[in-house]
Design a protein around this motif. Structure first.
Motif, short mmCIF file in Angstrom:
data_model
loop_
_atom_site.label_atom_id
_atom_site.label_comp_id
_atom_site.label_asym_id
_atom_site.label_seq_id
_atom_site.Cartn_x
_atom_site.Cartn_y
_atom_site.Cartn_z
N ALA A 6 0.32 -1.55 0.14
CA ALA A 6 -0.34 -0.53 0.16
C ALA A 6 0.60 1.26 -0.58
O ALA A 6 2.37 1.30 -0.13
CB ALA A 6 -0.97 0.02 1.07
N VAL A 7 0.33 2.49 -0.26
CA VAL A 7 1.14 3.63 -0.25
C VAL A 7 0.00 4.45 0.12
O VAL A 7 -0.98 4.89 -0.69
CB VAL A 7 1.69 3.60 -1.89
CG1 VAL A 7 0.86 4.11 -3.09
CG2 VAL A 7 2.93 4.87 -1.69
N ILE A 8 0.57 4.99 1.04
CA ILE A 8 -0.30 6.82 1.24
C ILE A 8 0.12 7.74 1.69
O ILE A 8 1.45 8.15 1.39
CB ILE A 8 -0.03 6.01 2.55
CG1 ILE A 8 -1.10 5.13 3.57
CG2 ILE A 8 -1.01 7.60 3.24
CD1 ILE A 8 -0.12 4.31 4.72
N GLY A 9 -0.31 8.94 0.89
CA GLY A 9 0.42 10.45 0.61
C GLY A 9 -0.77 10.96 -0.24
O GLY A 9 -1.56 11.16 -0.89
N SER A 10 0.18 12.36 -0.58
CA SER A 10 -0.11 13.28 -1.98
C SER A 10 -0.82 11.86 -3.27
O SER A 10 0.34 10.95 -3.09
CB SER A 10 0.51 14.21 -2.28
OG SER A 10 1.63 13.87 -2.38
N PHE A 25 -3.81 2.37 -2.27
CA PHE A 25 -3.54 3.21 -1.95
C PHE A 25 -4.44 3.85 -1.76
O PHE A 25 -5.67 4.13 -1.60
CB PHE A 25 -3.04 4.19 -3.64
CG PHE A 25 -3.95 4.38 -4.57
CD1 PHE A 25 -4.68 5.64 -4.19
CD2 PHE A 25 -4.65 3.28 -5.41
CE1 PHE A 25 -5.96 5.97 -5.56
CE2 PHE A 25 -5.53 3.81 -6.15
CZ PHE A 25 -6.34 4.08 -6.00
N GLU A 26 -4.01 5.59 -0.82
CA GLU A 26 -4.47 6.21 -0.36
C GLU A 26 -4.36 7.33 -0.20
O GLU A 26 -3.15 8.06 -0.03
CB GLU A 26 -4.50 5.96 1.28
CG GLU A 26 -5.20 4.85 1.78
CD GLU A 26 -6.28 5.13 2.22
OE1 GLU A 26 -7.33 6.54 1.98
OE2 GLU A 26 -7.65 4.08 2.50
N ASN A 27 -5.14 8.49 -1.56
CA ASN A 27 -4.24 10.06 -1.42
C ASN A 27 -4.63 10.40 -0.59
O ASN A 27 -6.46 10.77 -0.23
CB ASN A 27 -5.24 10.13 -2.95
CG ASN A 27 -4.17 9.66 -4.40
OD1 ASN A 27 -3.46 8.93 -3.97
ND2 ASN A 27 -5.04 8.90 -5.79
N VAL A 28 -3.81 11.80 -0.44
CA VAL A 28 -4.70 12.52 1.19
C VAL A 28 -3.43 13.85 0.52
O VAL A 28 -2.12 13.33 0.29
CB VAL A 28 -4.00 12.38 2.56
CG1 VAL A 28 -5.01 13.64 3.06
CG2 VAL A 28 -4.38 10.47 2.84
N PRO A 29 -4.35 15.02 -0.36
CA PRO A 29 -3.59 15.90 -0.77
C PRO A 29 -2.85 16.92 0.32
O PRO A 29 -3.76 16.54 1.68
CB PRO A 29 -5.14 16.93 -1.03
CG PRO A 29 -5.94 16.46 -1.24
CD PRO A 29 -6.24 14.52 -0.87
N ARG A 43 -6.63 2.86 7.61
CA ARG A 43 -7.02 2.13 7.57
C ARG A 43 -6.09 1.17 6.76
O ARG A 43 -6.62 -0.17 6.13
CB ARG A 43 -8.35 2.45 6.42
CG ARG A 43 -9.29 3.25 6.24
CD ARG A 43 -10.15 4.07 5.39
NE ARG A 43 -9.35 4.73 4.62
CZ ARG A 43 -9.59 6.56 5.11
NH1 ARG A 43 -10.52 6.67 5.59
NH2 ARG A 43 -8.72 7.46 3.95
N VAL A 44 -5.08 1.25 6.23
CA VAL A 44 -4.32 0.60 5.98
C VAL A 44 -4.03 0.10 7.01
O VAL A 44 -3.18 -1.07 6.74
CB VAL A 44 -2.93 1.15 5.35
CG1 VAL A 44 -2.02 0.69 5.49
CG2 VAL A 44 -3.61 2.27 4.41
#
Length: 108
Positions: A6-10, A25-29, A43-44
């Motif tokens: 998993a990848v988390i970030g912008s 993935f978790e997109n967080v601007p 969540r991850v």
């Protein structure tokens, strides 16, 4: 059993991983990290299909104290922090903790 990465970030950070085939993935601007990054990391952490979670090291500052500790000490998934220079995120120690041996030890 194969586990997911998993990848988390912008969105700018996650796009390259997604193009390489990372499906979780978790997109967080950047302008929403103060409010939403804790939820994304939670969540991850709760996703049993994820074995490795990748984040940018600078994003740690946006996490609450407890969640940061959880991410830094989690074995499954193992969090890997990128962008902090050589040895970022204590990857050697995390691998040692996860599998029980030091792969880089000359005596192994």
């Amino acid at each position: 059993m194969s586990q997911e990465i998993a990848v988390i970030g912008s969105p700018e950070f996650t796009t390259g991983f997604r193009l390489a085939g990372v499906r979780v993935f978790e997109n967080v601007p950047d302008d929403e990290k103060d409010d939403d990054l804790d939820e994304a990391v939670s969540r991850v952490l709760e996703n049993e299909d994820v074995g490795i979670a990748i984040m940018h090291e600078d994003d740690l500052e946006y996490l609450s104290r407890n969640l940061r500790r959880d991410a830094e000490t989690s074995v499954e998934p193992t969090f890997v922090m990128l962008g902090g220079g050589a040895g970022s995120g204590g990857l050697r120690e995390k691998i040692k903790r996860a599998i029980g041996i030091d792969l880089m030890d000359d005596d192994s």
